[in-house]
Write an enzyme that holds these catalytic residues in place. Structure first.
Site, mmCIF file in Angstrom:
data_model
loop_
_atom_site.group_PDB
_atom_site.id
_atom_site.type_symbol
_atom_site.label_atom_id
_atom_site.label_comp_id
_atom_site.label_asym_id
_atom_site.label_seq_id
_atom_site.Cartn_x
_atom_site.Cartn_y
_atom_site.Cartn_z
ATOM 1 N N THR A 437 6.074 -7.345 -2.603
ATOM 2 C CA THR A 437 7.068 -6.411 -3.121
ATOM 3 C C THR A 437 8.368 -6.590 -2.347
ATOM 4 O OG1 THR A 437 7.578 -4.066 -3.522
ATOM 5 C CG2 THR A 437 6.231 -4.561 -1.589
ATOM 6 N N HIS A 489 -7.785 -1.952 6.934
ATOM 7 C CA HIS A 489 -8.377 -2.196 8.249
ATOM 8 C C HIS A 489 -9.907 -2.245 8.186
ATOM 9 C CE1 HIS A 489 -8.089 -2.909 12.385
ATOM 10 N NE2 HIS A 489 -7.370 -1.875 12.784
#
Length: 518
Positions: A437, A489
């Protein structure tokens, strides 16, 4: 009497839509003659007559959704064929009512003849793509009882991913059965057209006074405009007839309208100082607050982003990249590149190549979690976030690792244009493995992008800013960009995330690394 039954549709197929009846009520039919065509999401099926006789009843009209075993119609065995107009199909009766009722009392009998004998063609909701079960009706571009032409744009149906245009399947008079804002499903009938009944609508069209007629003629072609294009034309007082269309079937796209706005704005640049001297307009005519229903696309964006935040253990790591080498390479070859390949050389191709090299080294960033499994992707389908007037969409550049810089630039340009014009397909919006993006196009200095679930990584690009940097003990001004990698994560460790971003930085600061596969 013999019932015409919906056959078994195949494994995992639970319903079908009636595409076409080949015979009308009252027609003589022969055993095994094809009477109706069915469409499923996989195949088309033909249903034949169960016996010789007359088609005496049609219980499911074109566009209706049926299930296996449902009765589609009835054949009366041994009966003689009735006159063609003796018993029209059930939907034809309803569709013919509007034009007949609208005719003036003094009109000659011949004016209603086309409506009485006309065939009714259903307007079904088209298939809207994989996993899309419903949509919302937009504004009809034609009124109930108004004459329409085949392939003329009638309405847009908005889904949570794309907008689907519905065109007229035949010439005739429109009957609307699903209003603006209604929720509809694929195969549902949203209206019908009394084919051949256009003559009945002609007297009504001549009734308004000369002034309204002149205003209508000024907007010739507006019926072909989608709602988003119509909004641009109306807000900028454009003449739709003067806009050159580039869309399918001669339709004007939003890009065509915006280009016309830019062309019209150029001559008006000189009077700007006069306009600037005028006092600010009061806001007395505006409501203090306004409640507007969210579009389906905006609702889906909101839901998916929140689900992403709630599901993944999101973390963002940052780095900065010196864009000197990339900018110098681009400046040196951009003219020759555009002349050779017909597309401008931008920064996205360099970033895409850098990202793919980093993904090959750190495969966890290109993977996703499915329950207690990790799915590692050995292909590189890169999503490119594009801002549109309806919201953010992420079309996917397939197998980007197999493309050259020119191929990447062309692919991204085509996807961006399709996104802004509302022409993206469902296939172009699904299946990405990683997303890029670019908030820098809007002036963003730094941000923490949200994951595009179920992907495990997204790279945020930002504005290029001239900053003082220490280079070999000297302070020099360099074009710098902050990079942000948001990652899940649960699957990507901090060491892997940092290494990934460092690899992207290295490939951008030394573009030759990509050529040498280093």
């Amino acid at each position: 009497m013999a019932d015409i039954l919906t056959p078994t549709l195949g494994e995992s197929v639970s319903e079908a839509s009636i595409a076409k009846w080949t015979r009308k009520v009252g027609d003589a039919v022969k055993k095994d003659e094809v009477l109706v065509e069915l469409e499923t999401d996989k195949v088309s099926l033909e249903v034949v007559a169960p016996a010789d006789g007359v088609l005496s009843d049609i219980k499911a009209g074109e566009g209706d959704t049926v299930v296996p075993g449902a009765v589609l119609g009835v054949v009366t065995e041994g009966a003689s064929a009735a006159p063609a107009a003796a018993k029209p199909a059930p939907k034809a009766e309803k569709a013919a009512e509007a034009p007949v009722a609208a005719a003036p009392a003094a009109a000659p009998a011949s004016a209603s003849a086309p409506a009485a004998g006309s065939a009714t063609v259903a307007i079904p909701v088209p298939t809207m793509g994989e996993s899309v079960a419903e949509g919302t009706m937009g504004k009809w571009l034609k009124k109930n009882g108004e004459a329409v032409k085949k392939d003329e744009l009638l309405v847009e149906i908005e889904t949570d991913k794309v907008a689907v245009e519905v065109a007229a399947p035949a010439d005739g008079v429109l009957t609307i059965s699903a209003d603006e804002g209604a929720t509809v499903t694929p195969g549902q009938t949203i209206g019908s057209i009394a084919a051949g009944a256009g003559a009945a609508a002609a007297p009504a069209a001549a009734a308004p006074a000369a002034a309204p007629a002149a205003a209508a003629s000024a907007n010739t072609g507006s019926a072909q405009l989608s709602p988003s294009v119509q909004r641009v034309v109306t807000e900028n007082n454009l003449d739709a007839g003067s806009i050159s269309p580039t869309g399918p079937k001669g339709n004007i796209t939003k890009g065509d309208a915006l280009a016309a706005v830019g062309a019209a704005a150029a001559p008006k640049a000189a009077p700007a100082p006069v306009a600037a001297a005028a006092p600010a307009a009061p806001r007395a005519d505006q409501p203090r607050e306004e409640r507007v229903k969210m579009t389906r696309l905006r609702q889906t964006i909101a839901r998916r982003l929140k689900e992403s935040q709630n599901t993944a253990a999101q973390l963002t790591t940052f780095n900065e990249v010196d864009m000197t080498q990339v900018m110098a390479l681009r400046a040196q070859y951009k003219d020759a590149f555009e002349k050779r390949h017909g597309v401008k050389l931008g920064f996205m191709s360099f970033f895409t190549k850098a990202v793919i090299n980093a993904l090959k080294e750190i495969p966890a960033v290109n993977a996703e979690i499915d329950g207690t499994d990790i799915i590692y992707k050995n292909h590189y389908d890169i999503g490119v976030a594009v801002g549109t007037d309806k919201g953010l969409v992420v079309p996917v550049l397939r197998d980007a690792d197999m493309l050259s810089l020119a191929g990447i630039e062309k692919g991204i340009a085509d996807l961006g244009k399709a996104a802004r014009d509302g022409g993206l397909t469902m296939d172009q919006l699904q299946g990405g493995t990683f997303t890029i993006t670019n908030g820098g196009t809007y002036g963003s200095l730094m941000s923490t992008p949200i994951l595009n679930a179920p992907q495990s990584g997204i790279l945020g690009m930002h504005n290029i800013v001239q900053r003082p940097m220490a280079i070999n003990g000297e302070v020099k001004i360099r074009p710098m960009m902050y990079l942000a990698l948001s990652y899940d994560h649960r699957i990507v460790d901090g060491k892997e995330a940092v290494t990934f971003l460092v690899r992207v930085k290295e490939h951008l600061e030394d573009p030759q690394r990509s050529l040498l596969d280093l």
